[in-house]
Motif scaffolding. Structure first.
Motif, PDB file in Angstrom:
ATOM      1  N   GLY A   1      12.901   4.003   3.362  1.00 30.98           N
ATOM      2  CA  GLY A   1      12.372   4.761   2.959  1.00 30.98           C
ATOM      3  C   GLY A   1      11.109   3.307   2.130  1.00 30.98           C
ATOM      4  O   GLY A   1      11.513   2.309   2.292  1.00 30.98           O
ATOM      5  N   ALA A   2      10.430   4.390   1.756  1.00 30.28           N
ATOM      6  CA  ALA A   2       8.568   3.776   2.048  1.00 30.28           C
ATOM      7  C   ALA A   2       8.865   3.203   0.674  1.00 30.28           C
ATOM      8  O   ALA A   2       7.937   1.735   0.815  1.00 30.28           O
ATOM      9  N   ASP A   3       9.662   2.975  -0.295  1.00 30.27           N
ATOM     10  CA  ASP A   3       9.519   2.269  -1.900  1.00 30.27           C
ATOM     11  C   ASP A   3       9.976   1.119  -1.205  1.00 30.27           C
ATOM     12  O   ASP A   3       9.826  -0.354  -1.757  1.00 30.27           O
ATOM     13  N   TRP A   4      11.691   1.004   0.134  1.00 32.67           N
ATOM     14  CA  TRP A   4      11.800  -0.287   0.201  1.00 32.67           C
ATOM     15  C   TRP A   4      10.841  -1.527   0.493  1.00 32.67           C
ATOM     16  O   TRP A   4      10.855  -2.272   0.483  1.00 32.67           O
ATOM     17  N   PHE A   5      10.226  -1.069   1.647  1.00 33.41           N
ATOM     18  CA  PHE A   5       9.003  -1.463   2.494  1.00 33.41           C
ATOM     19  C   PHE A   5       8.351  -2.177   2.168  1.00 33.41           C
ATOM     20  O   PHE A   5       7.533  -3.442   1.651  1.00 33.41           O
ATOM     21  N   ALA A   6       7.728  -0.959   0.339  1.00 33.41           N
ATOM     22  CA  ALA A   6       6.229  -1.127  -0.289  1.00 33.41           C
ATOM     23  C   ALA A   6       7.158  -2.243  -1.253  1.00 33.41           C
ATOM     24  O   ALA A   6       5.985  -3.934  -1.620  1.00 33.41           O
ATOM     25  N   SER A   7       8.009  -2.671  -1.268  1.00 38.45           N
ATOM     26  CA  SER A   7       8.610  -3.283  -2.529  1.00 38.45           C
ATOM     27  C   SER A   7       8.735  -5.364  -1.526  1.00 38.45           C
ATOM     28  O   SER A   7       8.431  -5.865  -2.180  1.00 38.45           O
ATOM     29  N   ILE A   8       8.594  -5.223  -0.242  1.00 35.23           N
ATOM     30  CA  ILE A   8       8.524  -6.670  -0.102  1.00 35.23           C
ATOM     31  C   ILE A   8       5.938  -6.768   0.766  1.00 35.23           C
ATOM     32  O   ILE A   8       5.916  -5.729   1.003  1.00 35.23           O
ATOM     33  N   GLY A   9       6.485  -8.179   1.055  1.00 29.43           N
ATOM     34  CA  GLY A   9       5.071  -8.372   0.925  1.00 29.43           C
ATOM     35  C   GLY A   9       4.221  -8.474  -0.536  1.00 29.43           C
ATOM     36  O   GLY A   9       4.896  -8.767  -1.719  1.00 29.43           O
ATOM     37  N   THR A  10       2.663  -8.062  -0.138  1.00 28.83           N
ATOM     38  CA  THR A  10       1.907  -8.473  -1.389  1.00 28.83           C
ATOM     39  C   THR A  10       1.261  -7.162  -1.783  1.00 28.83           C
ATOM     40  O   THR A  10       1.587  -5.818  -1.468  1.00 28.83           O
ATOM     41  N   GLU A  11       0.310  -7.155  -2.874  1.00 29.55           N
ATOM     42  CA  GLU A  11      -0.028  -5.931  -3.612  1.00 29.55           C
ATOM     43  C   GLU A  11      -1.248  -5.095  -1.886  1.00 29.55           C
ATOM     44  O   GLU A  11      -0.616  -3.746  -2.336  1.00 29.55           O
ATOM     45  N   LYS A  12      -1.627  -5.778  -1.400  1.00 29.15           N
ATOM     46  CA  LYS A  12      -2.512  -4.865  -0.345  1.00 29.15           C
ATOM     47  C   LYS A  12      -1.878  -5.171   0.892  1.00 29.15           C
ATOM     48  O   LYS A  12      -2.490  -4.833   2.185  1.00 29.15           O
ATOM     49  N   SER A  13      -1.007  -5.775   1.151  1.00 31.50           N
ATOM     50  CA  SER A  13      -0.063  -5.787   2.404  1.00 31.50           C
ATOM     51  C   SER A  13       1.755  -6.450   2.844  1.00 31.50           C
ATOM     52  O   SER A  13       1.987  -6.745   2.022  1.00 31.50           O
ATOM     53  N   LYS A  14       2.174  -4.699   2.597  1.00 31.55           N
ATOM     54  CA  LYS A  14       3.022  -4.659   2.558  1.00 31.55           C
ATOM     55  C   LYS A  14       3.872  -5.087   3.958  1.00 31.55           C
ATOM     56  O   LYS A  14       3.649  -5.343   5.221  1.00 31.55           O
ATOM     57  N   GLY A  15       4.729  -5.404   3.623  1.00 31.85           N
ATOM     58  CA  GLY A  15       6.321  -5.422   4.455  1.00 31.85           C
ATOM     59  C   GLY A  15       6.480  -7.072   5.551  1.00 31.85           C
ATOM     60  O   GLY A  15       6.080  -7.807   4.217  1.00 31.85           O
ATOM     61  N   THR A  16       6.882  -7.367   6.844  1.00 30.80           N
ATOM     62  CA  THR A  16       6.529  -8.777   7.213  1.00 30.80           C
ATOM     63  C   THR A  16       5.240  -8.395   8.060  1.00 30.80           C
ATOM     64  O   THR A  16       4.633  -7.807   8.522  1.00 30.80           O
TER      65      THR A  16
END
Length: 597
Positions: free
Chosen positions: A336-351
Motif C-alpha cells: 500500500g501507498a500509505d505504508w510506503f509514504a509512512s517511511i522517510g521524510t515529508e518530501k522524500s518517501k521510502g528508503t
C-alpha cells in the motif's frame, strides 16, 4: 520431493564471485555429497548481502547464522561442524570491533541494525535465477493485483500517493511521470528501464539486477499496464555480464510462465521486454541521450521539452525509470501507498540504497530510510574511518555531487537536504574521504571523469569543463595564481547555468563544493605552493633529517633515479631537482629520518 531441512545461502554477486564464491558453492555441494546430505541440505546461489567488506558470505537458514570471509577450503568444516553437529564455526563468525564479541546473527551487527531493505528485500534471500523462489516471496502478486483489481488510473494514483521519487538522480515524482505518459494519446508507448549505472564507485542497480531481477521485470509490466504500453526495454551496459545473464533468464522464465507476453494471466493485457546493450557512456544515463542510443544514434541529450513522456523512443510516449525506482514498485502495490509514504521524510518517501565506499571500515551496499543522517551511515553502519584516521569529507552523488564535511554529518539524507548542502542524492554513490585526501585532487579526479564522458554536444560542457580541469591541473602542479581561483568559481557557475543536460549542469559541483568547504586547501596550493595532504607530487618534497640519519645507505640503494648521495655513516642528502617523489626512500628508512613536506 525430499524435505529440505537446511539452506546454505552463498552470496554470488559480482564482488563475492571475484573472491571465489562460485567455488564455495561447488565446495559446499561436494562436502554435502561426501556426507550423503545432498538431499536434505540445499546450497542456494543468492544475490548480494550488502556487507561487501566481509565477503564472501555464507548464511545458514533457518538459524540465520552469518559466516564472513569464507573460503572454498572452509566448506567441509561448515558441513561437518554446523550441518552435522549443530556447532557454529566460531572463526568464521563476524567479530564486533568494539566488543570483540563473535556475532552469529546479522540482525545484531551494526552494519544491518539501522538498515531497512525494500529495494534490496530479496537480495541475499532467494536464488535470482529461480522464478519459483521469487514467487514464493510474494513475487508477481502486485502484477496480479494491478491486472485483476485495479484500473490503470488506480495504479497511477497509488504511485502518486506513495510519494516515490526517481532514484536515478533527478528525484522526479514517479507517479507524476507515469501520469504524464498515461495521458498521452498514442497507439504505441514504451516502458524503458535505465540500467546504465556509470558513477564511479556505484553498484546499486547492478546488485539489484544480479540479486532480484524479477522485481524489475514485474514493475515494468505494472508500469506498462498503468500507462498503456505493450513494449518494455532495459538499457543495460554490456560491462555487467552477470546482471545481463540473470535478467535475460528472468525475462525468459517470466515469459514461459505466462507473466510476460500475450494475454498475461488471462486478462487481455500483453507486455514484453527486450534487452538493449550500452557501451558504457556515462552521458547515456540521461534519459534523452539514452533514448537516442536506443535508436542507434550517438548518445547525446536533446532539449526538453518535449519530454520523453510526450515524444520519446521513436517519437512515441515513453516512460523512463531506473532499476532502483522500479524495484520499489511491487512492494508499494502489495503493502500500500500509505505504508510506503509512512517511511522517510515529508518530501522524500521510502528508503534509499547507497554504495558506501572509500576510506570507511564497512564498504558495502546499504539501504536506509530517507532522513537517516550521514553520521549514522558513515559511523554506525559504515563502522567509521579506516585505520583510526580523521573523517574529512563524503562525496555523495558521484561526479554530479559535492563533497560534504563534518559540519554536514547530522544532515538528514533526502533529496532536498543534500542539494541545500551543496551536493545531491544522485543515483546513490557515497565515497568517504579521510585526512590523507587532497580535496583539490579529488575535484580534479571527478572533472577528469566528466571531461572524458562529455558527449561534446554543447560548448559549456565540452569546452568549459576542459578549461576547469586545466586550471585544477595547474593548481596541483604548483603554478596556480589568485586569478585562477577567481576564474575557477566563475567558470564553474557559468557551466552549471548554461549546459544542455544534467551531466554538464552538475559537473562543476565537486569544484564548487570543495571551494566552499576547503578554501584553505586551495589557498595553500596557490599561495604557499604546498599540498596540506601531501598528495600532489609537484608540491611534495622528501627531506632527510641529519640528526636522525645514520648513513646506512639503504635509501641510496632503493632510490630508482639516484637522487640520494652521502657516505657511509654520514648524513645523506636528496637532490630535489632529481627526486621523482616516489617515496621509496621514506618507506625503506628504518630510522624515520626521511620526512615528507
Amino acid at each position: 520431493m525430499p524435505e529440505i531441512k537446511m539452506h546454505l545461502l552463498v552470496c554470488c554477486g559480482t564482488g563475492c564471485i571475484s573472491s571465489q564464491s562460485d567455488r564455495i558453492v561447488e565446495s559446499l555441494k561436494t562436502a554435502l555429497k561426501n556426507r550423503n546430505l545432498q538431499d536434505e541440505v540445499k546450497v542456494v546461489l543468492s544475490g548480494c548481502f550488502g556487507f561487501c567488506e566481509k565477503g564472501p558470505i555464507v548464511k545458514v537458514a533457518p538459524d540465520n547464522t552469518f559466516y564472513v570471509q569464507v573460503r572454498p577450503e572452509d566448506a567441509q568444516e561448515i558441513v561437518d561442524e554446523h550441518v552435522l553437529k549443530g556447532r557454529k564455526v566460531q572463526r568464521l563468525l563476524y567479530v564486533d570491533p568494539e566488543t570483540e564479541e563473535h556475532i552469529a546473527d546479522s540482525k545484531h551487527m551494526g552494519f544491518y541494525k539501522k538498515q531497512m531493505r525494500i529495494a534490496l528485500r530479496n537480495c541475499g534471500f532467494i536464488d535470482p535465477e529461480n522464478i519459483n523462489e521469487y514467487i514464493a516471496q510474494g513475487g508477481y502478486q502486485a502484477l496480479g493485483k494491478a491486472l485483476s483489481e485495479m484500473t490503470p488510473k488506480d495504479v497511477v494514483e497509488e504511485m502518486k500517493k506513495s510519494g516515490l521519487r526517481g532514484r536515478g538522480g533527478g528525484g522526479f515524482p514517479t507517479g507524476l511521470k507515469w501520469d504524464f505518459a498515461a495521458k498521452q494519446q498514442a497507439g504505441t508507448k514504451y516502458v524503458i528501464c535505465n540500467a546504465d549505472e556509470g558513477d564511479p564507485g556505484a553498484f546499486m542497480d547492478r546488485s539489484i539486477l544480479e540479486g532480484d531481477p524479477h522485481s524489475v521485470v514485474e514493475a515494468m509490466a505494472i508500469c506498462g499496464y498503468a500507462i498503456g504500453a505493450q513494449k518494455g526495454m532495459v538499457y543495460i551496459r554490456a560491462e555487467y555480464p552477470l546482471a545481463v545473464k540473470r535478467l535475460r533468464k528472468a525475462i525468459d522464465d517470466a515469459r514461459e510462465t505466462g507473466l510476460l507476453g500475450e494475454d498475461i494471466l488471462g486478462t487481455g493485457f500483453s507486455f514484453d521486454i527486450e534487452l538493449r546493450y550500452g557501451a558504457g557512456a556515462f552521458v547515456c544515463g540521461e534519459e534523452t541521450a539514452l533514448i537516442r542510443s536506443l535508436e542507434g544514434e550517438r548518445g547525446e541529450p536533446t532539449s526538453k521539452p518535449p519530454f520523453p513522456a510526450e515524444k520519446g523512443f521513436w517519437d512515441k510516449p515513453s516512460n523512463v525509470n531506473n532499476v532502483e525506482t522500479f524495484a520499489n514498485v511491487p512492494v508499494i502495490l502489495t503493502k500500500g501507498a500509505d505504508w510506503f509514504a509512512s517511511i522517510g521524510t515529508e518530501k522524500s518517501k521510502g528508503t534509499k540504497v547507497f554504495a558506501l565506499a572509500g576510506k570507511v571500515n564497512n564498504v558495502g551496499l546499504v539501504e536506509v530510510p530517507m532522513g537517516t543522517t550521514l553520521r549514522e551511515v558513515i559511523f554506525d553502519i559504515g563502522g567509521g574511518i579506516r585505520d583510526g584516521k580523521k573523517f574529512k569529507a563524503v562525496q555523495t552523488g558521484g561526479p554530479s555531487g559535492g563533497c560534504l564535511t563534518s559540519k554536514h554529518l547530522d544532515t538528514p539524507i533526502d533529496f532536498d537536504n543534500l542539494v541545500a548542502a551543496g551536493s545531491m542524492m544522485g543515483s546513490g554513490g557515497m565515497i568517504v574521504l579521510d585526512e590523507d585526501n587532497c580535496m583539490v585532487s579529488v575535484a580534479k579526479f571527478y572533472l577528469e571523469f566528466t571531461v572524458d564522458e562529455s558527449c561534446g554536444k554543447c560548448a559549456p560542457c565540452r569546452v568549459g569543463n576542459k578549461r576547469l580541469h586545466e586550471i585544477l591541473e595547474k593548481i596541483t602542479q604548483g603554478h596556480g595564481t589568485e586569478e585562477d581561483l577567481a576564474l575557477l568559481r566563475s567558470l564553474a557557475q557559468t557551466i552549471k547555468d548554461t549546459s544542455l543536460c544534467g551531466l554538464g549542469q552538475t559537473a562543476p559541483n565537486p569544484v564548487l563544493s570543495t571551494l566552499d568547504n576547503f578554501w584553505d586547501e586551495y589557498e595553500a596550493h596557490v599561495r604557499e605552493k604546498r599540498c596540506p595532504s601531501g598528495k600532489c607530487k609537484a608540491l611534495l618534497s622528501f627531506v632527510i633529517d641529519p640528526e636522525k640519519c645514520k648513513g646506512c645507505t639503504l635509501c641510496t640503494r632503493v632510490c630508482p633515479v639516484g637522487a640520494i648521495t652521502g657516505k657511509v655513516r654520514e648524513p645523506h642528502l636528496i637532490a630535489q631537482e632529481t627526486c621523482i617523489k616516489c617515496g621509496a626512500c621514506a618507506s625503506a628508512c628504518k630510522f624515520d629520518a626521511i620526512a615528507k613536506k
